[in-house]
Design a protein around this motif. Structure first.
Motif, PDB file in Angstrom:
ATOM      1  N   VAL A   1       8.788  11.330  -0.471  1.00 39.90           N
ATOM      2  CA  VAL A   1       9.229  10.367  -1.488  1.00 39.90           C
ATOM      3  C   VAL A   1      10.454  10.920  -2.204  1.00 39.90           C
ATOM      4  O   VAL A   1      10.556  12.126  -2.434  1.00 39.90           O
ATOM      5  CB  VAL A   1       8.089  10.119  -2.506  1.00 39.90           C
ATOM      6  CG1 VAL A   1       8.568   9.357  -3.713  1.00 39.90           C
ATOM      7  CG2 VAL A   1       6.937   9.390  -1.838  1.00 39.90           C
TER       8      VAL A   1
ATOM      9  N   THR B   1       2.891  -0.918 -13.999  1.00 41.85           N
ATOM     10  CA  THR B   1       2.103   0.234 -13.572  1.00 41.85           C
ATOM     11  C   THR B   1       0.863   0.287 -14.459  1.00 41.85           C
ATOM     12  O   THR B   1       0.969   0.435 -15.676  1.00 41.85           O
ATOM     13  CB  THR B   1       2.908   1.528 -13.714  1.00 41.85           C
ATOM     14  OG1 THR B   1       4.093   1.424 -12.912  1.00 41.85           O
ATOM     15  CG2 THR B   1       2.099   2.730 -13.257  1.00 41.85           C
TER      16      THR B   1
ATOM     17  N   VAL C   1       1.980   0.728  -6.001  1.00 39.24           N
ATOM     18  CA  VAL C   1       3.112   0.760  -5.077  1.00 39.24           C
ATOM     19  C   VAL C   1       3.350  -0.662  -4.585  1.00 39.24           C
ATOM     20  O   VAL C   1       2.405  -1.364  -4.209  1.00 39.24           O
ATOM     21  CB  VAL C   1       2.828   1.693  -3.885  1.00 39.24           C
ATOM     22  CG1 VAL C   1       3.974   1.660  -2.886  1.00 39.24           C
ATOM     23  CG2 VAL C   1       2.586   3.113  -4.380  1.00 39.24           C
TER      24      VAL C   1
ATOM     25  N   PHE D   1       9.402   5.534  -1.197  1.00 43.71           N
ATOM     26  CA  PHE D   1       8.800   6.226  -0.054  1.00 43.71           C
ATOM     27  C   PHE D   1       9.771   6.153   1.112  1.00 43.71           C
ATOM     28  O   PHE D   1      10.283   5.090   1.443  1.00 43.71           O
ATOM     29  CB  PHE D   1       7.471   5.567   0.318  1.00 43.71           C
ATOM     30  CG  PHE D   1       6.369   5.825  -0.677  1.00 43.71           C
ATOM     31  CD1 PHE D   1       5.317   6.665  -0.362  1.00 43.71           C
ATOM     32  CD2 PHE D   1       6.392   5.238  -1.927  1.00 43.71           C
ATOM     33  CE1 PHE D   1       4.301   6.912  -1.283  1.00 43.71           C
ATOM     34  CE2 PHE D   1       5.393   5.474  -2.853  1.00 43.71           C
ATOM     35  CZ  PHE D   1       4.337   6.310  -2.537  1.00 43.71           C
TER      36      PHE D   1
ATOM     37  N   SER E   1       7.715   2.486  -6.411  1.00 43.74           N
ATOM     38  CA  SER E   1       6.802   2.518  -7.563  1.00 43.74           C
ATOM     39  C   SER E   1       7.538   3.086  -8.760  1.00 43.74           C
ATOM     40  O   SER E   1       8.662   3.578  -8.653  1.00 43.74           O
ATOM     41  CB  SER E   1       5.561   3.366  -7.247  1.00 43.74           C
ATOM     42  OG  SER E   1       5.937   4.724  -7.051  1.00 43.74           O
TER      43      SER E   1
ATOM     44  N   GLN F   1      -2.320   4.166  -5.602  1.00 39.30           N
ATOM     45  CA  GLN F   1      -1.792   3.387  -4.482  1.00 39.30           C
ATOM     46  C   GLN F   1      -1.695   1.903  -4.794  1.00 39.30           C
ATOM     47  O   GLN F   1      -0.966   1.162  -4.115  1.00 39.30           O
ATOM     48  CB  GLN F   1      -2.651   3.602  -3.239  1.00 39.30           C
ATOM     49  CG  GLN F   1      -4.129   3.228  -3.377  1.00 39.30           C
ATOM     50  CD  GLN F   1      -4.989   4.404  -3.812  1.00 39.30           C
ATOM     51  OE1 GLN F   1      -4.528   5.287  -4.530  1.00 39.30           O
ATOM     52  NE2 GLN F   1      -6.234   4.423  -3.363  1.00 39.30           N
TER      53      GLN F   1
ATOM     54  N   GLY G   1       8.432   1.113   0.502  1.00 42.76           N
ATOM     55  CA  GLY G   1       7.549   1.030  -0.654  1.00 42.76           C
ATOM     56  C   GLY G   1       8.183   1.703  -1.852  1.00 42.76           C
ATOM     57  O   GLY G   1       8.899   2.701  -1.716  1.00 42.76           O
TER      58      GLY G   1
ATOM     59  N   GLU H   1      10.312   5.654  -7.852  1.00 41.50           N
ATOM     60  CA  GLU H   1       9.986   6.401  -6.641  1.00 41.50           C
ATOM     61  C   GLU H   1      10.158   5.488  -5.436  1.00 41.50           C
ATOM     62  O   GLU H   1       9.779   4.314  -5.483  1.00 41.50           O
ATOM     63  CB  GLU H   1       8.546   6.929  -6.662  1.00 41.50           C
ATOM     64  CG  GLU H   1       8.324   8.087  -7.600  1.00 41.50           C
ATOM     65  CD  GLU H   1       6.923   8.677  -7.470  1.00 41.50           C
ATOM     66  OE1 GLU H   1       6.175   8.275  -6.546  1.00 41.50           O
ATOM     67  OE2 GLU H   1       6.568   9.525  -8.300  1.00 41.50           O
TER      68      GLU H   1
ATOM     69  N   SER I   1      -0.745  -0.555   0.805  1.00 39.07           N
ATOM     70  CA  SER I   1       0.620  -0.235   0.366  1.00 39.07           C
ATOM     71  C   SER I   1       1.306   0.771   1.287  1.00 39.07           C
ATOM     72  O   SER I   1       2.460   1.117   1.058  1.00 39.07           O
ATOM     73  CB  SER I   1       0.606   0.298  -1.077  1.00 39.07           C
ATOM     74  OG  SER I   1      -0.371   1.299  -1.266  1.00 39.07           O
TER      75      SER I   1
ATOM     76  N   THR J   1      -0.362  -5.887  -4.946  1.00 37.68           N
ATOM     77  CA  THR J   1      -0.623  -5.168  -3.697  1.00 37.68           C
ATOM     78  C   THR J   1      -2.071  -5.444  -3.292  1.00 37.68           C
ATOM     79  O   THR J   1      -2.983  -5.320  -4.095  1.00 37.68           O
ATOM     80  CB  THR J   1      -0.343  -3.676  -3.881  1.00 37.68           C
ATOM     81  OG1 THR J   1       1.060  -3.490  -4.037  1.00 37.68           O
ATOM     82  CG2 THR J   1      -0.833  -2.848  -2.723  1.00 37.68           C
TER      83      THR J   1
END
Length: 801
Positions: free
Chosen positions: A545, A572, A582, A619, A609, A579, A607, A617, A169, A159
């Protein structure tokens, strides 16, 4: 690609931006002095406080040395002595005066530098081609290869951050309504292209001038261009001004309506037994889609089909996918006593469900009819629908939770649960799902191995930081971890149980969340369909989210796709801001451990994550009240009521050494099951209803069963079409039970002559993807050979037999 055959030599800009202050060297205060549009007296100045000076014989030496010093410092970051210094920016060179100012002043600087041998520089205006040609010449002079001089990067540049913690992101999700509209447009264009090409061949054979003289080809071309326009980096991204977004949306909306006419007319011609009976009225269609969208910013609504016992209605169902489909078709009719007959005249099992005017009120004027359709690849099937008292339809049952009251139930059995302590459950032949009293998923049991798996769905809010720089259309700058979505009272929950499908819907203030199971065999029965109707038009500086939590130990690794093709491993990283973790998800994201894989398949780009072990997750929408200083000049507050559609797929996998999953391995390949879901979302089954009933009913027949890929027409009525083939690469460590596709393949070899039913292949010639170029040695082919993940394009000439 383990070799270098598909490597792309690219240039990396090393500084903050691509504008003139940030492209001559590391000091923008100096570089800005060489942007001659900013000379004193003009509209623009330099924010660093030192303006440019017009170049003259008196200052050319000092100014050239100052600029050359920046060039030399920048050149230390590159591996050759060839340097690119872009000279431009957004909205530049729109006036003759700027061309004159930049050219006149730089020519004086260039002339001086080139006339001074001790400076050891050769400088000129040039194009990107000039730069890369000079680069290759410099590498060749060192008697080295490009592969040995330049580093190779595998992966992507996501990203991106241009400075500090300003990660871009946010735009992965901005304006999700139009990201979904884009995907629907892709699907509609593909269906129209294929049907139009096939119908055109029939029209040419039978000399049906009304079809040949129609404006369909021009309309199809315009629709392609509108979709192409929307791929602009400020369109699909959601980073355009409000009025520009409306213009994009209007173009897509108008093309969606015109494509409906092409699909209807083409399908009508193809299903007619007697082609001479084809008639086309420009003002109306014999067949029309079963949904209508009233404006560019509204959600499509189902049309209610008016039934009678005397005159049956006809429903033509099209499968735009190149695999046969067992899919549920749902339509709306005005009577609950309905009978559906297949193309062979046999009654089809039907589920009749309520149509809800709002979350508590059942319509007395409309009913949903759902039935299973088995449709061949690229096939059309015709179903007869009529009102009948001898209907063998099955009514759905309803259970309501956290309910304050109910209006007239009508014919449906509706149970109101007041103090029930039992969990909410629905099931089908493959899965059983448990929900909490708020209607949110808690666990799943796969009936194949009878194991229960924690699979929790919850909703979260992200806010924006209280620092000066805040989230906007581009940037995601959160105020910390996501906070749970809290309802002041238990949400109203509606449970539907029926023969064809069952679902649980919970009504939150900002989301209507539905999880559905289809009671059918095949791949659509082995996953959970999730739809979210999102409305955050009354919030400020918040992003909503959906989080799916499991016990999968994915060790901070997850995977997202790149444009629906390759899968890219992600990690991750706790050392990076939230951010930065993501990533864009075009069609899917998944997490896995040695035993299971959890895949989220998406019908729109958003987006995604994995902020903690076992989590995905996604968005769903963002509403931000301020600009983030990346060129838009406004916030994102034109939110629409947005429909997001997903599938959740939980698969058991063979034992895998997870230590190997960091490198290129089967760990980042899609399972067969997942691979055949994106087309389901991209290319849904398309029901078309006949506007007239008995006039031509006896002329319907099933006449198509083709296996092929994406057709596109050439110019006008060319004898050629485009055949674009993509060989999918997938991971065989997963069960393919019930999907009808073994993991064994033909190793990419395929006889084109056997691809088409009722067509003879007269020629097949390789071409570039754009169809603009063919290899110099291109010859007619009868067999195609493709490597996994490769795409090949051909010009194909077909003849209707």
């Amino acid at each position: 690609d383990l070799g270098s055959a598909t490597d792309i030599l690219c240039h990396m800009m090393p500084f903050y931006s691509y504008d003139i202050p940030h492209t001559c060297g590391p000091d923008p205060k100096i570089c800005c002095q060489f942007d001659f549009k900013r000379l004193p007296g003009g509209r623009y100045g330099c924010p660093w406080g030192v303006p440019p000076e017009a170049i003259s014989p008196g200052n050319v030496q000092s100014r050239a040395q100052m600029l050359l010093d920046q060039y030399r410092k920048k050149s230390k970051l590159f591996r050759t002595k060839v340097l690119l210094a872009p000279l431009g920016d957004d909205f530049r060179f729109s006036e003759y005066t700027e061309w004159d100012l930049q050219c006149r002043n730089y020519e004086q600087l260039f002339s001086y530098m080139n006339s001074q041998p001790h400076l050891k520089v050769k400088i000129q205006f040039g194009t990107l081609s000039d730069y890369f040609d000079a680069l290759e010449k410099a590498v060749a002079a060192e008697k080295k290869s490009s592969q040995s001089v330049f580093p190779a990067l595998s992966g992507d540049f996501f990203t991106y951050a241009d400075r500090d913690d300003h990660y871009w992101s946010g735009y992965f999700t901005s304006r999700p309504f139009y990201k979904r509209m884009d995907r629907i447009m892709e699907s509609r264009i593909r269906a129209a292209e294929i049907l139009y090409q096939l119908a055109l061949k029939q029209a040419q054979k039978y000399k049906i001038n009304k079809f040949l003289s129609s404006p369909h080809y021009t309309t199809l071309t315009e629709a392609r261009r509108n979709l192409g326009l929307f791929q602009h980096h400020d369109a699909i991204t959601g980073t355009a001004k409000d009025w520009v977004v409306v213009d994009y949306g209007t173009r897509l909306f108008q093309s969606l309506n015109s494509l409906e006419k092409i699909i209807g007319d083409s399908a009508f011609l193809l299903i007619l037994k007697d082609k001479k009976l084809y008639q086309s009225d420009p003002s109306k269609a014999f067949l029309e889609m079963d949904t209508k969208q009233s404006s560019q910013d509204s959600l499509p609504q189902k049309i209610i089909i008016q039934l009678s016992a005397q005159e049956p209605r006809y429903l033509v169902v099209y499968n735009p996918f190149e695999q046969e489909r067992h899919s549920v078709v749902s339509i709306r009719v005005n009577s609950a006593t309905v009978k559906v007959l297949s193309d062979s005249g046999k009654p089809v099992e039907v589920q009749v469900s309520a149509v809800w005017n709002d979350m508590r009120t059942i319509s007395q004027a409309a009913y949903e009819v759902s039935f299973l359709a088995h449709i061949p690849p690229l096939g059309l099937k015709v179903f007869k629908i009529l009102e009948s008292q001898s209907s063998s339809s099955h009514l759905a049952d309803y259970v309501l939770y956290n309910n304050d009251g109910l209006a007239e139930n009508g014919i449906f059995h509706v149970k109101n649960m007041v103090d029930a302590g039992d969990a909410i459950t629905i099931e089908n032949p493959f899965l059983a799902i448990w929900f909490d009293r708020s209607g949110l998923m808690e666990k799943v049991r796969r009936k194949e191995d009878s194991r229960q798996h924690e699979l929790k769905v919850q909703f979260l809010w992200y806010g924006t930081t209280n620092k000066r720089d805040k989230s906007g259309a581009y940037l995601f700058l959160p105020d910390g971890q996501g906070q749970p979505y809290v309802s002041l009272r238990p949400p109203f929950v509606r449970v539907t149980r029926g023969r064809i499908y069952s679902d649980v819907t919970c009504f939150l203030e900002h989301v209507t969340h539905k999880v559905r199971l289809y009671n059918i065999q095949g791949i659509e029965g082995q996953s959970m369909e999730v739809s979210n109707i999102v409305n955050i038009r009354n919030v400020h500086n918040r992003e909503i989210v959906m989080r799916i939590s499991s016990k999968i130990n994915n060790q901070n690794r997850y995977y997202t796709d790149l444009n629906g093709y390759q899968i890219q491993p992600r990690r991750t990283m706790s050392k990076l801001p939230l951010q930065a973790n993501v990533y864009p998800m075009c069609t899917m994201a998944y997490i896995q451990d040695a035993e299971h894989r959890l895949t989220l398949l998406s019908a729109q780009s958003l987006g995604a994550s994995s902020m903690a072990s076992g989590q995905i997750e996604v968005f769903m929408d963002r509403r931000l009240m301020q600009d983030d200083n990346r060129g838009l000049g406004q916030g994102v507050h034109d939110n629409k009521i947005t429909a997001n559609l997903f599938r959740i797929l939980l698969e058991k996998r063979s034992a895998v050494n997870m230590l190997l999953c960091g490198s290129k391995s089967p760990c980042d390949s899609v399972s067969q099951m997942a691979f055949f879901f994106p087309p389901f979302k991209q290319n849904p089954i398309m029901p078309l209803k006949a506007l007239q009933s008995s006039a031509r009913s006896n002329h319907f027949s099933v006449c198509m069963e083709y296996r092929c890929s994406h057709f596109q027409m050439g110019k006008g009525y060319s004898d050629e079409a485009a055949l674009i083939l993509h060989r999918k690469g997938f991971d065989c460590q997963f069960s393919s039970r019930g999907i009808g596709l073994p993991c064994s393949t033909t190793q990419g070899k395929m006889s084109v002559l056997k691809l088409f039913n009722k067509f003879a292949v007269e020629s097949l010639v390789p071409s570039s993807l754009s169809l603009m170029h063919s290899p110099p040695d291109a010859q007619n082919m009868s067999e195609v050979s493709l490597s996994p993940m490769e795409i090949s394009t051909f010009r194909i000439r077909l003849r209707w037999t």
